[in-house]
Write an enzyme that holds these catalytic residues in place. Structure first.
Site: not given
Length: 302
Positions: A199, A218-219, A251, A281, A286
């Protein structure tokens, strides 16, 4: 055979060897039992006093690299998992859950040590803080793995660095490193990695990834960017969603990106699909329950 699996007694499981022989994606990483606490605090902040939690809403599910394994399986990738869990109740719960989901756990060994545990507190905005007790994960090795038989190998930084270096040196296919949590990386690992996934905070903290062959950053809600030797080559946005829990986003992104690239999908398309997976997600609670399968991901991507 890709892996020499073990039974509880330590004997080689020949049937498992046959099942794993054709697995093209090998995940070598930690296996954790995640314990989530929801609704205990409205907002988590590093500056705020440490809250005293009254646990009223707790969920225990497999976590760590097991999340990526489960998601790769749900995306119809042929995947094998190498890890270590303890010979305790937590390990039994973790193993039973993965088996029930159809994941081949023949490469997961049990040892006389506690299974790794992660306590995850999720605030009212869906943000989280995690405390990890690695337990048996400190013993993960790959000496019993024929790494050359895998089309792609994926590792994370929650297993010993010596194991990572060993795996990277023996990988002949695509070597992917999810460099989380952030830690100093030796140059031999950075240069061998065909793909590093981080990230934006991990990218800044590690600090040497501008020389890596390929880095996916990742942003958050803004999507992700793909760099080659520090030069941007692709960028993708994420669908706008209402986030309730961000724990499984990384993930889901990781699994979708690796699954796409290993099957020959163009980098721009694989990055976009990975951003969509991460967005899905965060709409559910969870890590494992939030991971999308291939049908859902395809529906969102059309």
């Amino acid at each position: 055979a890709l892996i020499t699996p073990f039974t509880k007694s330590g004997a080689v499981d020949e049937a498992a060897v046959r099942r794993l022989a054709g697995a093209p994606v090998l995940v070598i990483g930690d296996a954790m039992l995640d314990r989530y606490v929801y609704g205990a605090v409205d907002r988590l902040s590093p500056e705020a006093p440490v809250p005293v939690l009254k646990i009223e809403n707790e969920l225990s599910v497999p976590g760590g690299a097991a999340n990526v394994v489960r998601n790769l399986h749900a995306l119809k990738a042929a995947v094998a998992f190498v890890s270590i869990i303890g010979d305790d109740d937590a390990g039994t719960t973790l193993l039973s859950s993965l088996t029930a989901q159809g994941v081949d756990v023949s490469g997961v060994r049990r040892v006389d040590a506690p299974t790794g545990i992660a306590m995850i507190v999720v605030d009212g905005a869906g943000e989280n803080q995690i405390v990890v007790a690695p337990g048996a994960n400190d013993q993960v090795t790959a000496g019993h793995v024929d790494i050359a038989a895998a089309d792609a190998v994926l590792c994370q930084l929650e297993i010993p660095m010596s194991t990572l270096i060993d795996v990277a040196s023996r990988t002949t296919g695509m070597f992917c490193l999810n460099a989380a949590p952030a830690a100093p990386l030796p140059s031999v690992l950075v240069q061998r990695a065909d793909l590093v996934i981080v990230n934006e905070h991990e990218y800044r903290a590690i600090g040497v990834l501008d020389t890596a062959p390929m880095v996916a950053i990742t942003l958050g809600a803004e999507g992700a960017v793909l760099l080659e030797r520090g030069r941007e080559v692709a960028r993708a946005t994420a669908p706008v969603v209402d986030a309730v829990d961000t724990v499984g986003a990384g993930d889901a992104f990781c699994a979708a990106l690796v699954a796409g690239l290993v099957t020959g999908m163009p980098a721009q398309d694989a990055l976009g699909r990975a951003c969509t997976a991460g967005a899905i997600a965060v709409t559910r609670y969870g890590a494992q329950p939030s991971l999308p399968d291939l049908a859902e991901l395809s529906a969102w991507s059309t």
